[in-house]
Design a protein around this motif. Sequence first.
Motif, PDB file in Angstrom:
ATOM      1  N   SER A  50      -5.419  -1.615   6.973  1.00 27.17           N
ATOM      2  CA  SER A  50      -5.357  -3.076   6.951  1.00 27.17           C
ATOM      3  C   SER A  50      -4.158  -3.560   6.146  1.00 27.17           C
ATOM      4  O   SER A  50      -3.444  -4.485   6.558  1.00 27.17           O
ATOM      5  CB  SER A  50      -6.642  -3.648   6.354  1.00 27.17           C
ATOM      6  N   SER A  86      -0.833  -2.847   7.926  1.00 24.11           N
ATOM      7  CA  SER A  86      -0.653  -3.634   9.139  1.00 24.11           C
ATOM      8  C   SER A  86      -0.350  -5.095   8.850  1.00 24.11           C
ATOM      9  O   SER A  86      -0.001  -5.841   9.773  1.00 24.11           O
ATOM     10  CB  SER A  86      -1.905  -3.548  10.020  1.00 24.11           C
ATOM     11  N   SER A  87      -0.498  -5.519   7.613  1.00 27.28           N
ATOM     12  CA  SER A  87      -0.278  -6.921   7.254  1.00 27.28           C
ATOM     13  C   SER A  87       1.138  -7.112   6.729  1.00 27.28           C
ATOM     14  O   SER A  87       1.620  -6.287   5.946  1.00 27.28           O
ATOM     15  CB  SER A  87      -1.282  -7.356   6.179  1.00 27.28           C
TER      16      SER A  87
END
Length: 330
Positions: free
Chosen positions: A153, A156-157
Amino acid sequence: MKSLTRIVLHRLFLGLLTLFVVSVVIFTAVNMLPGDFAQAILGQGATPEAVASIRRDLGLDQPPVIRYFQWLAGVIQGDLGRSFAQANFTSFTGTTSGQSSVMGQIAPRFANTMFLAGVTAAIAVPVSLALGILAALYRNSVFDRVVNIATLSSISSPEFFLAYILILFLAVLNPLLPSLSNIYSDMGLGERLERTLLPALTLTLVVTAHMMRMTRAAIINLLASPYIEMARLKGLSPMRVILRHALPNALAPIINVIALNLAYLITGVVVVEVVFVYPGIGQLFVDSVKNRDIPVVQACCLIFAAAYILLNLMADLMSILSNPRLRHPR
């Protein structure tokens, strides 16, 4: 020893050759940026004679090849040139700003960026190694799945999204840290750490995923080796098997990914520094592009490239030192 010295010299030569090629690319790309500095500083009402005079004063009227070799000669001597934005154009604009060297502008900003990178590395590297080792030790468990989901997460940000999320939770809803990192040279270490912590946490979330996943993958890849099975048959604990037997042989890929992420902490902090208004080299780079300050832009790009090349070179050499098999190519 002779073989190791030859490898080091060969890597150094390749690094210098790569830096030379990159310098050509940097100079060509920067000088292809749209807009003209002389026209920008004088405004729309500038006369052609005034624009030509400033271009002549800055040496912009010379052929690109000559300007490149003049810049390269100055870089070799440690002179990155003079900032266009700080140059003295009293006769054209009526201002009285004095000349300022590019090195004088970059040095304090680069020190701030290195401080931010150091704080981030001090947090991210131990956390990444610990999470990677524990995830390999308890692979396919709930802990392993949670860590993988969290790291995926974060990786991917985008950096600015993570930065604004941290600002929201740690500076707005819970005012624990300042949202702006406006540090200065006379600031004490404690206050500097406090104002640097929020951008450092943002960068930690970005780089931890790469290092943690590589540590986990490298260790798991070695757990099926015969010598690991022998260590288990001797009755050693799983943690001891990983730390004493698997981890030393997994250092080469781990060192490489750590070096790449440390290079990112120096060269990829542009977005984070802009979000937190951190006075580092990334913020200076953005301001210089906006002002079309070509010497500063070239110097920043060259520093970014040199940092990547140097850290990759160090990672390559440390991998060779940690694994004797790499010293003797097949």
